[in-house]
Design a protein around this motif. Structure first.
Motif, PDB file in Angstrom:
ATOM      1  N   MET A 189      19.084   2.436  14.145  1.00  0.00           N
ATOM      2  CA  MET A 189      18.594   3.775  13.877  1.00  0.00           C
ATOM      3  C   MET A 189      18.105   4.393  15.180  1.00  0.00           C
ATOM      4  O   MET A 189      17.366   3.765  15.927  1.00  0.00           O
ATOM      5  CB  MET A 189      17.467   3.736  12.852  1.00  0.00           C
ATOM      6  N   ILE A 190      18.502   5.615  15.452  1.00  0.00           N
ATOM      7  CA  ILE A 190      18.109   6.304  16.672  1.00  0.00           C
ATOM      8  C   ILE A 190      17.078   7.369  16.319  1.00  0.00           C
ATOM      9  O   ILE A 190      17.376   8.292  15.553  1.00  0.00           O
ATOM     10  CB  ILE A 190      19.330   6.948  17.348  1.00  0.00           C
ATOM     11  N   PRO A 248      19.015  26.213   7.131  1.00  0.00           N
ATOM     12  CA  PRO A 248      19.916  26.792   6.132  1.00  0.00           C
ATOM     13  C   PRO A 248      21.384  26.417   6.367  1.00  0.00           C
ATOM     14  O   PRO A 248      22.202  26.514   5.456  1.00  0.00           O
ATOM     15  CB  PRO A 248      19.712  28.303   6.303  1.00  0.00           C
ATOM     16  N   TYR A 249      21.706  25.993   7.584  1.00  0.00           N
ATOM     17  CA  TYR A 249      23.088  25.746   7.960  1.00  0.00           C
ATOM     18  C   TYR A 249      23.414  24.257   8.156  1.00  0.00           C
ATOM     19  O   TYR A 249      24.575  23.865   8.021  1.00  0.00           O
ATOM     20  CB  TYR A 249      23.421  26.478   9.263  1.00  0.00           C
ATOM     21  N   VAL A 250      22.413  23.472   8.496  1.00  0.00           N
ATOM     22  CA  VAL A 250      22.621  22.057   8.823  1.00  0.00           C
ATOM     23  C   VAL A 250      21.739  21.213   7.914  1.00  0.00           C
ATOM     24  O   VAL A 250      20.509  21.199   8.067  1.00  0.00           O
ATOM     25  CB  VAL A 250      22.292  21.772  10.302  1.00  0.00           C
ATOM     26  N   ALA A 251      22.359  20.524   6.955  1.00  0.00           N
ATOM     27  CA  ALA A 251      21.601  19.682   6.033  1.00  0.00           C
ATOM     28  C   ALA A 251      21.116  18.412   6.704  1.00  0.00           C
ATOM     29  O   ALA A 251      20.081  17.857   6.327  1.00  0.00           O
ATOM     30  CB  ALA A 251      22.464  19.338   4.815  1.00  0.00           C
ATOM     31  N   ALA A 252      21.851  17.923   7.688  1.00  0.00           N
ATOM     32  CA  ALA A 252      21.459  16.719   8.419  1.00  0.00           C
ATOM     33  C   ALA A 252      22.145  16.708   9.774  1.00  0.00           C
ATOM     34  O   ALA A 252      23.263  17.190   9.918  1.00  0.00           O
ATOM     35  CB  ALA A 252      21.814  15.458   7.637  1.00  0.00           C
ATOM     36  N   ARG A 253      21.444  16.127  10.751  1.00  0.00           N
ATOM     37  CA  ARG A 253      21.983  15.942  12.092  1.00  0.00           C
ATOM     38  C   ARG A 253      21.600  14.526  12.518  1.00  0.00           C
ATOM     39  O   ARG A 253      20.431  14.240  12.744  1.00  0.00           O
ATOM     40  CB  ARG A 253      21.425  17.012  13.027  1.00  0.00           C
ATOM     41  N   ILE A 254      22.582  13.636  12.559  1.00  0.00           N
ATOM     42  CA  ILE A 254      22.306  12.204  12.665  1.00  0.00           C
ATOM     43  C   ILE A 254      22.939  11.615  13.918  1.00  0.00           C
ATOM     44  O   ILE A 254      24.165  11.465  13.980  1.00  0.00           O
ATOM     45  CB  ILE A 254      22.855  11.443  11.432  1.00  0.00           C
ATOM     46  N   PRO A 255      22.156  11.277  14.921  1.00  0.00           N
ATOM     47  CA  PRO A 255      22.709  10.481  16.017  1.00  0.00           C
ATOM     48  C   PRO A 255      22.852   9.036  15.538  1.00  0.00           C
ATOM     49  O   PRO A 255      21.936   8.495  14.912  1.00  0.00           O
ATOM     50  CB  PRO A 255      21.647  10.613  17.113  1.00  0.00           C
ATOM     51  N   TYR A 256      23.984   8.409  15.795  1.00  0.00           N
ATOM     52  CA  TYR A 256      24.208   7.063  15.268  1.00  0.00           C
ATOM     53  C   TYR A 256      24.747   6.127  16.338  1.00  0.00           C
ATOM     54  O   TYR A 256      25.486   6.522  17.239  1.00  0.00           O
ATOM     55  CB  TYR A 256      25.169   7.102  14.068  1.00  0.00           C
ATOM     56  N   TRP A 303      20.100   9.992  24.390  1.00  0.00           N
ATOM     57  CA  TRP A 303      20.193  10.492  23.021  1.00  0.00           C
ATOM     58  C   TRP A 303      19.363  11.760  22.838  1.00  0.00           C
ATOM     59  O   TRP A 303      19.788  12.690  22.150  1.00  0.00           O
ATOM     60  CB  TRP A 303      19.753   9.417  22.030  1.00  0.00           C
ATOM     61  N   ALA A 304      18.192  11.799  23.440  1.00  0.00           N
ATOM     62  CA  ALA A 304      17.363  13.002  23.325  1.00  0.00           C
ATOM     63  C   ALA A 304      18.095  14.212  23.896  1.00  0.00           C
ATOM     64  O   ALA A 304      18.080  15.302  23.306  1.00  0.00           O
ATOM     65  CB  ALA A 304      16.037  12.792  24.051  1.00  0.00           C
ATOM     66  N   GLY A 305      18.768  14.020  25.019  1.00  0.00           N
ATOM     67  CA  GLY A 305      19.518  15.110  25.619  1.00  0.00           C
ATOM     68  C   GLY A 305      20.699  15.528  24.766  1.00  0.00           C
ATOM     69  O   GLY A 305      21.010  16.724  24.669  1.00  0.00           O
ATOM     70  N   ARG A 306      21.388  14.560  24.168  1.00  0.00           N
ATOM     71  CA  ARG A 306      22.544  14.876  23.322  1.00  0.00           C
ATOM     72  C   ARG A 306      22.113  15.681  22.094  1.00  0.00           C
ATOM     73  O   ARG A 306      22.750  16.680  21.731  1.00  0.00           O
ATOM     74  CB  ARG A 306      23.242  13.584  22.897  1.00  0.00           C
ATOM     75  N   ALA A 308      18.828   7.099  10.135  1.00  0.00           N
ATOM     76  CA  ALA A 308      17.624   7.924  10.127  1.00  0.00           C
ATOM     77  C   ALA A 308      17.385   8.494   8.740  1.00  0.00           C
ATOM     78  O   ALA A 308      18.304   8.749   7.978  1.00  0.00           O
ATOM     79  CB  ALA A 308      17.787   9.069  11.140  1.00  0.00           C
ATOM     80  N   ASP A 309      16.092   8.727   8.422  1.00  0.00           N
ATOM     81  CA  ASP A 309      15.754   9.387   7.169  1.00  0.00           C
ATOM     82  C   ASP A 309      16.316  10.800   7.176  1.00  0.00           C
ATOM     83  O   ASP A 309      16.518  11.414   8.204  1.00  0.00           O
ATOM     84  CB  ASP A 309      14.235   9.468   6.993  1.00  0.00           C
ATOM     85  N   GLY A 310      16.548  11.319   5.957  1.00  0.00           N
ATOM     86  CA  GLY A 310      17.012  12.687   5.841  1.00  0.00           C
ATOM     87  C   GLY A 310      18.510  12.828   5.746  1.00  0.00           C
ATOM     88  O   GLY A 310      19.022  13.932   5.702  1.00  0.00           O
ATOM     89  N   VAL A 311      19.245  11.715   5.696  1.00  0.00           N
ATOM     90  CA  VAL A 311      20.686  11.807   5.529  1.00  0.00           C
ATOM     91  C   VAL A 311      20.981  12.309   4.131  1.00  0.00           C
ATOM     92  O   VAL A 311      20.410  11.815   3.167  1.00  0.00           O
ATOM     93  CB  VAL A 311      21.341  10.428   5.745  1.00  0.00           C
ATOM     94  N   PRO A 312      21.832  13.293   3.944  1.00  0.00           N
ATOM     95  CA  PRO A 312      22.103  13.794   2.620  1.00  0.00           C
ATOM     96  C   PRO A 312      22.775  12.744   1.755  1.00  0.00           C
ATOM     97  O   PRO A 312      23.315  11.756   2.254  1.00  0.00           O
ATOM     98  CB  PRO A 312      23.029  14.986   2.854  1.00  0.00           C
TER      99      PRO A 312
END
Length: 275
Positions: free
Chosen positions: A1-2, A13-21, A135-138, A264-268
């Motif tokens: 998990m990152i 409203p546009y992005v339900a999840a943003r997951i670096p993996y 990862w923070a930069g990405r 990460a938490d919050g994955v749809p």
């Protein structure tokens, strides 16, 4: 998990999840990408993402930016034992604002960013992402590109009554009751939902119920999941899971759940390629 900050408020409203993996499978193989009520955009690092519709190897393609619309069959994501990248779950409103087109245009599609003719900043994002060492930069770069697109395109939200209908369908409200609530005939409602999502109301509702089941699977007994999500019984849940995921709930729990659980938490509930 990152570890990653939550999706910025302006993008929610546009992005339900943003997951670096960064997933380590231990050996080459294939894992399942599940259907969802969101569109899936995957920006892989290291190697292009190799993905096809399950059972249809002729659809296999490799891309640095993979985009799938709403669909009712699983995807097969091929890997060499490890995968890294950033995955986005885009809402139907996000399709209009960030991709410049309704989600219906991409219904059942499994394509890359060039073929989908998305805005240039998105097409250029994979190459820019590769040049960022952390990862923070990405994650920050992805957020900046999406925020700039949202600011440029302004308000391209679906019609208010269509958005209301989709929310009611997601909550499990019967199609006839949704039509009454928004003041349309069932035929008119079906036409508008198809034009927005690319699926008939019942098919969209089927995906929403599957997402809810996916969220609960592995966290409570199957019979409880079936009752909670509105399936007639556990057998009904298993039939629907097999149809939409390509395997039984028990098989998915055994083969896929350990990796999903580590994200990460919050994955749809169903997140397309489902890293």
């Amino acid at each position: 998990m990152i570890p990653a900050p939550p999706v910025p408020v302006a993008l929610r409203p546009y992005v339900a999840a943003r997951i670096p993996y960064d997933v380590r499978f231990g050996a080459p193989g294939v894992h399942r990408g599940l259907p969802s009520t969101t569109l899936t955009l995957v920006l892989p690092l290291d190697d292009p993402l190799r993905v096809a519709w399950a059972g249809r190897p002729s659809t296999l393609h490799a891309a640095w930016g993979s985009l799938s619309g709403l669909h009712t069959e699983p995807a097969a994501v091929h890997h060499d034992g490890a995968q890294r990248g950033v995955q986005l779950a885009l809402t139907l409103e996000g399709a209009r604002v960030l991709l410049g087109r309704p989600a219906a245009d991409l219904s059942g599609a499994l394509t890359d960013l060039d073929e989908a003719a998305v805005p240039r900043p998105l097409r250029e994002l994979p190459e820019r992402l590769h040049a960022v060492p952390t990862w923070a930069g990405r994650v920050a770069l992805v957020d900046r590109v999406l925020a700039a697109l949202a600011a440029q395109r302004g308000d391209h939200a679906p019609r208010a009554e269509v958005a209301r209908a989709l929310a009611l369908l997601t909550s499990g409200t019967r199609v006839s009751e949704v039509a009454d609530e928004v003041g349309y005939s069932r035929r008119r409602l079906s036409s508008l939902v198809r034009a927005e999502a690319g699926l008939a109301p019942k098919a969209f509702q089927r995906l929403a119920r599957f997402e809810t089941a996916r969220r609960e699977l592995g966290r409570r007994p199957l019979a409880e999941v079936a009752a909670l999500c509105g399936y007639s019984d556990q057998a009904h849940l298993s039939r629907e899971w097999s149809a939409l995921a390509g395997c039984t709930p028990t098989t998915w729990l055994r083969e896929e759940f350990p990796f999903v659980q580590d994200r990460a938490d919050g994955v749809p509930a169903g997140s397309g390629h489902d890293h």
